[in-house]
Design a protein around this motif. Sequence first.
Motif, PDB file in Angstrom:
ATOM      1  N   ILE A   7     -30.449  14.340  -0.521  1.00 13.80           N
ATOM      2  CA  ILE A   7     -30.618  15.770  -0.207  1.00 13.80           C
ATOM      3  C   ILE A   7     -30.771  15.958   1.307  1.00 13.80           C
ATOM      4  O   ILE A   7     -31.254  15.085   2.020  1.00 13.80           O
ATOM      5  N   TRP A   8     -30.369  17.135   1.742  1.00 20.22           N
ATOM      6  CA  TRP A   8     -30.518  17.516   3.158  1.00 20.22           C
ATOM      7  C   TRP A   8     -31.592  18.590   3.270  1.00 20.22           C
ATOM      8  O   TRP A   8     -31.563  19.592   2.529  1.00 20.22           O
ATOM      9  N   SER A  45     -22.390  18.879   3.504  1.00 20.26           N
ATOM     10  CA  SER A  45     -22.017  19.029   2.090  1.00 20.26           C
ATOM     11  C   SER A  45     -21.225  17.816   1.582  1.00 20.26           C
ATOM     12  O   SER A  45     -21.212  17.548   0.382  1.00 20.26           O
ATOM     13  N   GLY A  46     -20.615  17.074   2.510  1.00 17.07           N
ATOM     14  CA  GLY A  46     -19.877  15.876   2.094  1.00 17.07           C
ATOM     15  C   GLY A  46     -20.766  14.643   2.001  1.00 17.07           C
ATOM     16  O   GLY A  46     -20.331  13.587   1.538  1.00 17.07           O
ATOM     17  N   MET A  51     -29.332  20.452  -1.299  1.00 19.54           N
ATOM     18  CA  MET A  51     -29.915  20.885  -0.018  1.00 19.54           C
ATOM     19  C   MET A  51     -31.138  21.748  -0.304  1.00 19.54           C
ATOM     20  O   MET A  51     -31.181  22.427  -1.326  1.00 19.54           O
ATOM     21  N   ILE A  52     -32.109  21.710   0.629  1.00 16.54           N
ATOM     22  CA  ILE A  52     -33.221  22.682   0.573  1.00 16.54           C
ATOM     23  C   ILE A  52     -33.166  23.498   1.868  1.00 16.54           C
ATOM     24  O   ILE A  52     -33.898  23.223   2.831  1.00 16.54           O
ATOM     25  N   LEU A  67     -17.098  24.060   1.647  1.00 14.78           N
ATOM     26  CA  LEU A  67     -18.080  23.073   1.182  1.00 14.78           C
ATOM     27  C   LEU A  67     -17.385  21.955   0.413  1.00 14.78           C
ATOM     28  O   LEU A  67     -16.463  22.200  -0.371  1.00 14.78           O
ATOM     29  N   ASP A  68     -17.880  20.740   0.647  1.00 11.81           N
ATOM     30  CA  ASP A  68     -17.360  19.590  -0.094  1.00 11.81           C
ATOM     31  C   ASP A  68     -17.882  19.658  -1.535  1.00 11.81           C
ATOM     32  O   ASP A  68     -19.043  20.020  -1.764  1.00 11.81           O
ATOM     33  N   PRO A  69     -17.055  19.286  -2.505  1.00 15.11           N
ATOM     34  CA  PRO A  69     -17.504  19.360  -3.906  1.00 15.11           C
ATOM     35  C   PRO A  69     -18.678  18.434  -4.229  1.00 15.11           C
ATOM     36  O   PRO A  69     -19.308  18.568  -5.278  1.00 15.11           O
ATOM     37  N   ARG A  70     -19.013  17.500  -3.315  1.00 15.32           N
ATOM     38  CA  ARG A  70     -20.179  16.640  -3.584  1.00 15.32           C
ATOM     39  C   ARG A  70     -21.447  17.488  -3.739  1.00 15.32           C
ATOM     40  O   ARG A  70     -22.330  17.172  -4.527  1.00 15.32           O
TER      41      ARG A  70
END
Length: 321
Positions: A7-8, A45-46, A51-52, A67-70
């Motif tokens: 997570i970011w 996003s990759g 994310m928070i 956004l990356d689908p990850r």
Amino acid sequence: MSDKPVIWIPRRLSDATLARARRDYEVIVNEDDTPGSAEDIIAMSGRVDGMIPCHSEHFSAEVVAKLDPRLRIVANHSVGVDHCDLPALKSHGVVVTNTPDVLSDATAEIAMLLMLGAARHAVAGDRIVRTGAWDSWSPSFMVGKQVTGARIGIVGMGRVGRAFARKARGFDMEIHYHNRSRLSPEDEAGAIFHADVDSLLEVSDFLSLHCPATPETRKFLNAERLARLPEGAVIVNTARGALIDEAALLDALDSGHIASAGLDCFEVEPGGNPAFASHDNIFMLPHIGSATRATRDAMGFRALDNLDAFFAGKEPGDRLV
Ligand SMILES: NC(=O)C1=CN([C@@H]2O[C@H](COP(=O)(O)OP(=O)(O)OC[C@H]3O[C@@H](n4cnc5c(N)ncnc54)[C@H](O)[C@@H]3O)[C@@H](O)[C@H]2O)C=CC1
Ligand SMILES: O=C(O)C(=O)CO
């Protein structure tokens, strides 16, 4: 390699939140605590599964499209989600959650502080004492507007609006409200419902805004509505700056029709409106409605609860889309 989700966390959340996050996730924290830019969000996003973000990270349709689908979940550390294009996130397959309830009392406390401070000349009073300019006292010195027993109009009688109403009852205020729908008698607790905005404005000696910023509520408080308030009314805004036409508010303050305003939110943040700075009758705070230690821990934990549920294959309690 750990099998924990990655997570970011773009902003420096509370120590307790970060400790719990690091225990349960592979965490990437933006140590310099600057707002995540569109480029940061897209790049991250990759690299992460969740994310928070806070309301300082903007998920516009343009950002979401890249956004990356990850990235599968955006677990906001805020109740307001006007920084997120929810339909775009939904159609991109990203789950979005927020942190309701846990910040309602802290935010209502700030609304009370702003209402009292704006009514009783807190800005000018503090300045006069602090600068040594306090050289006399007279019965007509710094006479303000009494809160106790006055009529308060609340726009948006949701979680924060109701928490504010509970506190206003302690000041024997007569509570009026406008909301998308009328509350149950239990939630209303004696407050008077106005289906029509104008009818609420006409009785509001004090007006406090508690509805979300949406395309529908943008510049909700415009020149026409300000003119409908009683002479000498006081405005309080802890919701979002977008709800007020700031130029119209300045005009109404300068004409004396509106006595004062207490603002925690501004159209431009951070920074606020430079034209407000010369006005002692505007009591301003830098968007700190939810800023207590207990509340910031509770917000962080609520965001983590949502992530935990999602990564356990369950429905997050605060899922919006
Ligand atoms: N200053 C700060 O730090 C904080 C600001 N907020 C702001 O407060 C807002 C409200 O938070 P909650 O009370 O938890 O949300 P909520 O969803 O519980 O309450 C919002 C209420 O506004 C009503 N509403 C929506 N559109 C309306 C409209 N056009 N006219 C009249 N009523 C309308 C809804 O029916 C609902 O009752 C958030 O969206 C956020 O923008 C919240 C927490 C902290
Ligand atoms: O939660 C929100 O909506 C805020 O504005 C900050 O707590």
